[in-house]
Design an enzyme around this catalytic site. Structure first.
Site, PDB file in Angstrom:
ATOM      1  CG  HIS A 299     -18.001  50.312-120.400  1.00 22.75           C
ATOM      2  ND1 HIS A 299     -19.024  49.345-119.894  1.00 22.75           N
ATOM      3  CD2 HIS A 299     -17.353  49.131-121.017  1.00 22.75           C
ATOM      4  CE1 HIS A 299     -18.932  47.939-120.130  1.00 22.75           C
ATOM      5  NE2 HIS A 299     -17.819  47.880-121.049  1.00 22.75           N
TER       6      HIS A 299
ATOM      7  CG  HIS B   6      -6.277  47.614-114.196  1.00 17.43           C
ATOM      8  ND1 HIS B   6      -6.380  46.469-114.521  1.00 17.43           N
ATOM      9  CD2 HIS B   6      -5.087  47.875-114.567  1.00 17.43           C
ATOM     10  CE1 HIS B   6      -5.207  45.778-115.416  1.00 17.43           C
ATOM     11  NE2 HIS B   6      -4.403  47.076-115.233  1.00 17.43           N
TER      12      HIS B   6
ATOM     13  CG  ASN C 214     -19.855  43.716-119.249  1.00 16.79           C
ATOM     14  OD1 ASN C 214     -19.844  44.979-118.815  1.00 16.79           O
ATOM     15  ND2 ASN C 214     -19.568  43.322-120.206  1.00 16.79           N
TER      16      ASN C 214
HETATM   17 FE1  HDD Z   1     -13.545  46.255-120.671  1.00 20.72          FE
HETATM   18  C1  HDD Z   1     -13.766  49.458-119.686  1.00 20.72           C
HETATM   19  C2  HDD Z   1     -16.244  45.547-118.450  1.00 20.72           C
HETATM   20  C3  HDD Z   1     -13.487  42.857-121.812  1.00 20.72           C
HETATM   21  C4  HDD Z   1     -10.865  46.894-122.339  1.00 20.72           C
HETATM   22  N1  HDD Z   1     -14.749  47.366-119.332  1.00 20.72           N
HETATM   23  C5  HDD Z   1     -14.775  48.736-119.298  1.00 20.72           C
HETATM   24  C6  HDD Z   1     -16.056  48.856-118.245  1.00 20.72           C
HETATM   25  C7  HDD Z   1     -16.268  47.976-117.892  1.00 20.72           C
HETATM   26  C8  HDD Z   1     -15.671  46.713-118.645  1.00 20.72           C
HETATM   27  C9  HDD Z   1     -17.537  47.692-116.867  1.00 20.72           C
HETATM   28  C10 HDD Z   1     -16.222  50.475-117.831  1.00 20.72           C
HETATM   29  C11 HDD Z   1     -15.253  50.791-116.519  1.00 20.72           C
HETATM   30  C12 HDD Z   1     -15.677  52.200-115.912  1.00 20.72           C
HETATM   31  O1  HDD Z   1     -16.918  52.186-115.380  1.00 20.72           O
HETATM   32  O2  HDD Z   1     -14.939  52.964-115.934  1.00 20.72           O
HETATM   33  N2  HDD Z   1     -14.690  44.697-120.247  1.00 20.72           N
HETATM   34  C13 HDD Z   1     -15.939  44.412-119.326  1.00 20.72           C
HETATM   35  C14 HDD Z   1     -16.057  43.052-119.215  1.00 20.72           C
HETATM   36  C15 HDD Z   1     -15.195  42.361-120.144  1.00 20.72           C
HETATM   37  C16 HDD Z   1     -14.149  43.343-120.931  1.00 20.72           C
HETATM   38  C17 HDD Z   1     -16.977  42.468-118.412  1.00 20.72           C
HETATM   39  C18 HDD Z   1     -15.219  41.039-120.430  1.00 20.72           C
HETATM   40  C19 HDD Z   1     -15.261  40.021-119.609  1.00 20.72           C
HETATM   41  N3  HDD Z   1     -12.613  45.210-121.876  1.00 20.72           N
HETATM   42  C20 HDD Z   1     -12.414  43.777-122.087  1.00 20.72           C
HETATM   43  C21 HDD Z   1     -11.340  43.429-122.963  1.00 20.72           C
HETATM   44  C22 HDD Z   1     -10.507  44.510-123.351  1.00 20.72           C
HETATM   45  C23 HDD Z   1     -11.189  45.885-122.579  1.00 20.72           C
HETATM   46  C24 HDD Z   1     -11.223  42.234-123.466  1.00 20.72           C
HETATM   47  C25 HDD Z   1      -9.394  44.948-123.970  1.00 20.72           C
HETATM   48  C26 HDD Z   1      -8.419  43.850-124.133  1.00 20.72           C
HETATM   49  N4  HDD Z   1     -12.384  47.904-121.015  1.00 20.72           N
HETATM   50  C27 HDD Z   1     -11.510  48.093-121.872  1.00 20.72           C
HETATM   51  C28 HDD Z   1     -10.985  49.599-121.790  1.00 20.72           C
HETATM   52  C29 HDD Z   1     -11.774  50.193-121.025  1.00 20.72           C
HETATM   53  C30 HDD Z   1     -12.952  49.173-120.731  1.00 20.72           C
HETATM   54  C31 HDD Z   1     -10.615  50.090-123.226  1.00 20.72           C
HETATM   55  C32 HDD Z   1     -12.418  51.343-121.464  1.00 20.72           C
HETATM   56  C33 HDD Z   1     -12.231  52.445-120.065  1.00 20.72           C
HETATM   57  C34 HDD Z   1     -11.773  52.035-119.536  1.00 20.72           C
HETATM   58  O3  HDD Z   1     -11.143  50.660-119.677  1.00 20.72           O
HETATM   59  O4  HDD Z   1     -11.198  52.614-118.415  1.00 20.72           O
HETATM   60  O5  HDD Z   1      -9.613  49.671-121.426  1.00 20.72           O
END
Ligand code: HDD
Length: 682
Positions: A76, A340, A149
């Site tokens: 993202h 978060h 999402n």
């Molecule tokens: Fe995630 C970012 C949505 C599963 C780990 N995720 C992130 C963002 C969105 C989602 C919209 C962007 C947030 C922003 O605008 O700053 N993610 C989802 C959805 C998931 C999902 C809808 C499943 C239902 N994500 C998911 C899993 C993990 C992560 C299973 C790890 C265990 N996601 C992250 C992250 C991010 C992230 C690496 C990258 C940047 C951030 O968090 O702030 O921690």
């Protein structure tokens, strides 16, 4: 009064006001406040001599510049955000004690970030991908983040596989290609070998993955969460955002061309809509399930690869979010915002969805590296609007000046404060779900059906949508070099339906499967975009006009379009003003070379002439490209010859005429219809 203070009563906006700085009109200073006398030349020993180390202004300016970048989000990375407000339509007291969901007169400030998943921060926006839809509610009980999402399911069932999924999806490590695309070997190798992803892959290959606008996408919380009321009674809940404008998409060829013509297409659309006062609106929907019904379905409600069909569990519309203010500074707000799924308020709780459980760890962890330490909650965009007090101290970039000597609990010196609140006082008390089990690394048997809902999705698509899915798989797998991976994906699709697996196999040189297919015959009409709302307002039409145009063919049409909320933009061969035969002057917004047919929802070639030979050729190209993307097009009788064939001239969505009322009304009706899929059969 500043522009921002006009947004009355928005507590987040008022808080942000303290941090805003307008530099225009001020004297240039160093960060220490020293007035600078010269900013073009470094301090040198003589006109032609070496720069001196003593030059603190040069060093400060350069050092700051050298440190301007922070790590982009691992997923993202490319996102765009806006401020707004949320209001609940009626109290949800029966289901939750969350304060922001009680009182329809309360407007809760929100900040929403939309994003693509795979691409880097500078990648194009209309790529095939899921879109992030993250909402931060600044409630009086603390920040609540709904990090979702635009698709209601996910690729994997357990968070431990997330690094594998993302490694497979991102550009391949040996050559960092392809950027912002899933059309490559490692991604499809992952899909074929982790078949729980079959359902999400269908969504990714559908029109949902190429939205027309952030304003025209649904949002989903994906996981099953819990709502808890004052009496401690819990309900399972799925969250939905429903765009008031309906759910609309691009077509693939158009999406690819937009990536070149305007890589900022989606953020521009959001930014310009808000600037124009066309505030994007989304209604909040909830699907509720009582705890007693947990095992009523043939799927597990804890499985994030499953949705709850809306026909089985209706979506109740409970509130509305309006995005009404653009950011002042993309880095300070959009880039530094930290979402978060674990930021909750009393009345909202988690379930044991193993994907959600893992997310609860990952998001704080990632902010520590991305935002450089544990104090990211102090950044203006992340601060709650309610007070916050605890014994956490120090760390990089600490801004709060905590007074007093006590920073521990229990204490007597500060009368044992800051003190935890009881549940009655608003303290967050986790839902006391009873759990028991052995420590195991395993998948529940109830998570094992990977294909029924993929088939449900397929069944629910209209004929054009099914064709798009076949074309998307054929395109993506057509880019996969490994024949084995191509065949493995086809074999996986055979578990869903041969209607998809066979034509895809034929397109990519794989062996078509002879048997297979899920038995599921159920249809969920809510899944098809064919059943969404269609509105003309905020659609963009390119009106191509030359000098000497006939006012009667242009002015009444422009008027009717604008009354319907459609946005006409005048295109000609040069900037400036063009003059009608009766002397009316119209300002040209784009030239035929600075814009592109793909950037509009419709094209009207409204007449007039130009000394440039290319004028008519370019106009024809704009029209015929819009035609090939199934969009409405309109031409004056004289310009009808610019359409490629007689068949095009009599095709639905093609309006030929001389600008009268019927002509204008037909054009508005065609723009309201959006696309004319009948042309697919030509
Ligand atoms: Fe995630 C970012 C949505 C599963 C780990 N995720 C992130 C963002 C969105 C989602 C919209 C962007 C947030 C922003 O605008 O700053 N993610 C989802 C959805 C998931 C999902 C809808 C499943 C239902 N994500 C998911 C899993 C993990 C992560 C299973 C790890 C265990 N996601 C992250 C992250 C991010 C992230 C690496 C990258 C940047 C951030 O968090 O702030 O921690």
């Amino acid at each position: 009064m500043s522009e921002h203070q006009k947004v009355n009563g928005n507590s987040k906006n008022e808080q942000l006001e303290q941090f805003r700085s307008k530099d225009e009109g001020h004297t240039l200073t160093t960060n220490q406040g020293l007035k600078v006398s010269e900013d073009e030349f470094s301090l040198k020993a003589g006109d032609r001599g070496p720069t001196l180390l003593e030059d603190f202004h040069f060093r400060e300016k350069m050092t700051h510049f050298d440190h301007e970048r922070i790590p982009e989000r691992i997923v993202h990375a490319r996102g765009f955000a806006a401020h707004g407000e949320f209001e609940v339509y009626k109290s949800l007291k029966e289901y939750t004690k969350a304060k922001f969901l009680q009182d329809p007169s309360v407007k809760t400030p929100v900040f929403v970030r939309f994003s693509t998943v795979a691409g880097s921060r500078g990648s194009a926006e209309t790529v095939r991908d899921a879109r992030g839809f993250s909402t931060k509610f600044y409630t009086e009980e603390g920040n609540y983040d709904l990090v979702g999402n635009n698709m209601p399911v996910f690729f994997i069932q357990d968070a431990i596989k997330f690094p594998d999924l993302v490694h497979a999806l991102k550009p391949e490590p040996h050559n960092e290609m392809p950027q912002a695309a899933s059309a490559h070997d490692t991604f499809w190798d992952f899909i074929a070998n982790n078949q729980e992803s079959a359902h999400m892959a269908m969504w990714l290959m559908s029109d949902r993955a190429i939205p027309r606008s952030f304003r025209m996408m649904e949002g989903f919380g994906v996981h099953t969460f819990r709502l808890i009321n004052e009496q401690g009674k819990a309900h399972f809940v799925k969250f939905h955002w429903k765009p008031v404008l309906g759910v609309h998409s691009l077509v693939w060829d158009e999406a690819q061309k937009i990536s070149g013509a305007d890589p900022d297409f989606h953020r521009r659309d959001l930014w310009e809509s808000i600037e124009a006062g066309n505030f994007p609106e989304y209604e909040l929907g909830i699907q509720l399930l009582s705890e007693e019904d947990e095992f009523k379905f043939d799927f597990d409600v804890l499985d994030p690869t499953k949705l709850w069909p809306e026909e089985d569990v209706p979506v109740q519309i409970v509130g509305k979010m309006t995005l009404n203010r653009n950011v002042d500074n993309v880095f300070a707000e959009t880039e530094q915002v930290a979402f978060h799924p674990g930021h909750v308020v009393p009345g909202i709780d988690f379930t044991n969805d193993p994907l959600l459980q893992g997310r609860l760890f990952s998001y704080t962890d990632t902010q520590l590296i991305r935002l450089g330490g544990p104090n990211f909650h102090e950044l203006p965009i992340n601060r709650p609007v309610c007070p916050f007090h605890n014994n956490q101290r120090d760390g990089y970039g600490r801004q709060t000046i905590n007074q007093g000597s006590v920073s521990y609990h229990n204490n007597s010196l500060a009368k044992n404060t800051p003190a935890p609140a009881t549940e009655a006082e608003g303290g967050y008390v986790h839902y006391q779900e009873k759990v028991e089990g052995r420590k195991v690394r395993s998948r529940s048997k109830s998570f094992e059906d990977h294909f029924s809902q993929a088939k449900l999705f397929w069944n629910s698509m209209s004929a054009p949508e099914q064709t798009h899915i076949i074309e998307a798989y054929s395109f993506e797998l057509g880019k996969v070099k490994s024949k084995s991976v191509r065949q493995q994906v086809v074999d996986m699709l055979a578990n869903v339906t041969l209607e998809l697996a066979v034509p895809v196999a034929e397109a990519i040189g794989a062996t078509p499967p002879k048997t297979g297919g899920s038995e599921v015959a159920q249809i969920s009409p809510a899944l098809s975009q064919a059943n969404t709302k269609k509105h003309p307002n905020t659609r963009k039409i390119g009106v191509i006009i030359g000098d000497g145009f006939d006012e009667d063919l242009v002015m009444p049409v422009l008027d009717t379009l604008m009354r319907a909320g459609i946005q006409p933009e005048i295109i000609s061969d040069k900037l400036g003003f063009i003059k009608g035969s009766k002397g009316t002057e119209l300002e040209v917004i784009h030239t035929l070379s600075t814009t592109d047919s793909v950037l509009f929802d419709a094209i009207y070639a409204a007449g007039g002439n130009s000394e440039h030979k290319k004028f008519h050729k370019d106009t024809a190209q704009f029209l015929n490209q819009a035609y090939s993307h199934f969009k409405p097009i309109a031409v004056t009788t004289e310009n009808a010859k610019l359409l490629e064939t007689a068949e095009h001239r009599s095709s639905p969505g093609v309006i030929i005429g001389d600008g009268g009322e019927v002509f204008a009304a037909s054009l508005v009706a065609a723009i309201t219809a959006h696309r004319f899929w009948e042309r697919m059969n030509e």
